[in-house]
Design a protein around this motif. Structure first.
Motif, PDB file in Angstrom:
ATOM      1  N   UNK A   1     -11.819  -8.720  -0.274  1.00  0.00           N
ATOM      2  CA  UNK A   1     -11.152  -7.518  -0.757  1.00  0.00           C
ATOM      3  C   UNK A   1     -10.408  -6.928   0.426  1.00  0.00           C
ATOM      4  N   UNK A   2      -9.142  -6.674   0.231  1.00  0.00           N
ATOM      5  CA  UNK A   2      -8.297  -6.144   1.296  1.00  0.00           C
ATOM      6  C   UNK A   2      -8.057  -4.651   1.074  1.00  0.00           C
ATOM      7  N   UNK A   3      -8.226  -3.891   2.155  1.00  0.00           N
ATOM      8  CA  UNK A   3      -8.075  -2.443   2.104  1.00  0.00           C
ATOM      9  C   UNK A   3      -6.989  -2.007   3.091  1.00  0.00           C
ATOM     10  N   UNK A   4      -6.175  -1.044   2.691  1.00  0.00           N
ATOM     11  CA  UNK A   4      -5.305  -0.404   3.657  1.00  0.00           C
ATOM     12  C   UNK A   4      -5.947   0.926   4.069  1.00  0.00           C
ATOM     13  N   UNK A   5      -5.582   1.393   5.247  1.00  0.00           N
ATOM     14  CA  UNK A   5      -6.185   2.597   5.781  1.00  0.00           C
ATOM     15  C   UNK A   5      -5.172   3.355   6.620  1.00  0.00           C
ATOM     16  N   UNK A   6      -5.326   4.672   6.632  1.00  0.00           N
ATOM     17  CA  UNK A   6      -4.446   5.552   7.395  1.00  0.00           C
ATOM     18  C   UNK A   6      -5.161   6.001   8.658  1.00  0.00           C
ATOM     19  N   UNK A   7      -4.506   5.801   9.798  1.00  0.00           N
ATOM     20  CA  UNK A   7      -5.127   6.154  11.061  1.00  0.00           C
ATOM     21  C   UNK A   7      -5.060   7.642  11.355  1.00  0.00           C
ATOM     22  N   UNK A   8      -5.863   8.060  12.320  1.00  0.00           N
ATOM     23  CA  UNK A   8      -5.867   9.478  12.731  1.00  0.00           C
ATOM     24  C   UNK A   8      -4.665   9.799  13.606  1.00  0.00           C
ATOM     25  N   UNK A   9      -4.146   8.791  14.294  1.00  0.00           N
ATOM     26  CA  UNK A   9      -3.039   9.048  15.203  1.00  0.00           C
ATOM     27  C   UNK A   9      -1.899   8.079  14.912  1.00  0.00           C
ATOM     28  N   UNK A  10      -0.851   8.196  15.722  1.00  0.00           N
ATOM     29  CA  UNK A  10       0.333   7.364  15.523  1.00  0.00           C
ATOM     30  C   UNK A  10       0.207   5.984  16.170  1.00  0.00           C
TER      31      UNK A  10
ATOM     32  N   UNK B   1       0.863  -1.178   0.000  1.00  0.00           N
ATOM     33  CA  UNK B   1       0.000   0.000   0.000  1.00  0.00           C
ATOM     34  C   UNK B   1       0.898   1.227   0.000  1.00  0.00           C
ATOM     35  N   UNK B   2       0.858   1.960  -1.090  1.00  0.00           N
ATOM     36  CA  UNK B   2       1.665   3.168  -1.226  1.00  0.00           C
ATOM     37  C   UNK B   2       0.848   4.382  -0.815  1.00  0.00           C
ATOM     38  N   UNK B   3       1.437   5.228   0.015  1.00  0.00           N
ATOM     39  CA  UNK B   3       0.733   6.389   0.539  1.00  0.00           C
ATOM     40  C   UNK B   3       1.352   7.679   0.038  1.00  0.00           C
ATOM     41  N   UNK B   4       0.513   8.688  -0.097  1.00  0.00           N
ATOM     42  CA  UNK B   4       0.975  10.032  -0.425  1.00  0.00           C
ATOM     43  C   UNK B   4       0.064  11.025   0.275  1.00  0.00           C
ATOM     44  N   UNK B   5       0.598  12.243   0.475  1.00  0.00           N
ATOM     45  CA  UNK B   5      -0.182  13.269   1.155  1.00  0.00           C
ATOM     46  C   UNK B   5       0.444  13.587   2.505  1.00  0.00           C
TER      47      UNK B   5
ATOM     48  N   UNK C   1       9.900   4.676   2.084  1.00  0.00           N
ATOM     49  CA  UNK C   1       9.197   4.431   0.822  1.00  0.00           C
ATOM     50  C   UNK C   1       7.705   4.758   0.915  1.00  0.00           C
ATOM     51  N   UNK C   2       7.269   5.237   2.078  1.00  0.00           N
ATOM     52  CA  UNK C   2       5.841   5.562   2.277  1.00  0.00           C
ATOM     53  C   UNK C   2       4.943   4.375   1.925  1.00  0.00           C
ATOM     54  N   UNK C   3       5.347   3.214   2.380  1.00  0.00           N
ATOM     55  CA  UNK C   3       4.637   1.995   2.003  1.00  0.00           C
ATOM     56  C   UNK C   3       4.439   1.087   3.219  1.00  0.00           C
ATOM     57  N   UNK C   4       3.269   0.479   3.276  1.00  0.00           N
ATOM     58  CA  UNK C   4       2.976  -0.532   4.281  1.00  0.00           C
ATOM     59  C   UNK C   4       2.715  -1.849   3.552  1.00  0.00           C
ATOM     60  N   UNK C   5       3.097  -2.943   4.190  1.00  0.00           N
ATOM     61  CA  UNK C   5       2.986  -4.263   3.580  1.00  0.00           C
ATOM     62  C   UNK C   5       2.164  -5.192   4.463  1.00  0.00           C
ATOM     63  N   UNK C   6       1.593  -6.196   3.809  1.00  0.00           N
ATOM     64  CA  UNK C   6       0.951  -7.287   4.535  1.00  0.00           C
ATOM     65  C   UNK C   6       1.411  -8.584   3.882  1.00  0.00           C
ATOM     66  N   UNK C   7       2.311  -9.286   4.571  1.00  0.00           N
ATOM     67  CA  UNK C   7       2.771 -10.580   4.099  1.00  0.00           C
ATOM     68  C   UNK C   7       1.801 -11.637   4.612  1.00  0.00           C
ATOM     69  N   UNK C   8       1.214 -12.385   3.690  1.00  0.00           N
ATOM     70  CA  UNK C   8       0.208 -13.378   4.051  1.00  0.00           C
ATOM     71  C   UNK C   8       0.700 -14.763   3.651  1.00  0.00           C
TER      72      UNK C   8
END
Length: 124
Positions: free
Chosen positions: A93-102, A22-26, A76-83
Motif C-alpha cells: 500500500x502506497x501512501x503520500x505524506x505532507x512534510x512539516x518543512x520545505x 496524490x492531490x492535496x488541499x488545505x 495543480x497541488x499534486x505530487x506524482x510517483x512514476x513507477x
C-alpha cells in the motif's frame, strides 16, 4: 492541516508501470515537501521517495533508484510517483505524506499528514 487523496494504484505484471497521484488541499501546497511511503502487512511503513517544495531536490530509497520518479505540480497541488520496471517486491500500500518543512526528509516522523493509501500489486 493537509488533506491528501491518492489514486492510480492497481494490478500490474512484473516489468510494468504505474503512475500514482496524490492531490492535496488545505495548507499552501508549495510551502512543504512531499513524500511517498509504502507498507506491507506485518512490516513497518518505509520511505520510498521525497521531493522538496519546488521540486529542486529529490531523494529515493536505493531499491527504487532508476525505476521510480517523484515529481510535483504546484499549480495543480499534486505530487506524482512514476513507477517503471515494477517488481513483485514493490507490492504494497502506497501512501503520500505532507512534510512539516520545505526540505526533503525521509523519516515517517517528519510528516504530519497522510493519505488513505492506494494498493499496488505486482504479479510475477
Amino acid at each position: 492541516q493537509v488533506q491528501l487523496v491518492e489514486s492510480g494504484g492497481g494490478l500490474v505484471q512484473t516489468g510494468g508501470s504505474l503512475r500514482l497521484s496524490c492531490a492535496a488541499s488545505g495548507r499552501t501546497f508549495s510551502s512543504y515537501a512531499m513524500g511517498w511511503f509504502r507498507q506491507v502487512p506485518g512490516k513497518e511503513r518505509e520511505f520510498v521517495a521525497a521531493i522538496s517544495w519546488n521540486g529542486g531536490s529529490t531523494y529515493y530509497r536505493d531499491s527504487v533508484k532508476g525505476r521510480f520518479t517523484i515529481s510535483r505540480d504546484n499549480a495543480r497541488n499534486t505530487v506524482y510517483l512514476q513507477m517503471n520496471s515494477l517488481k513483485p517486491e514493490d507490492t504494497a500500500v502506497y501512501y503520500c505524506a505532507a512534510g512539516r518543512s520545505s526540505r526533503v526528509v525521509v523519516t515517517t516522523s517528519s510528516y504530519d499528514d497522510w493519505g488513505q493509501g492506494t494498493q499496488v500489486t505486482v504479479s510475477s
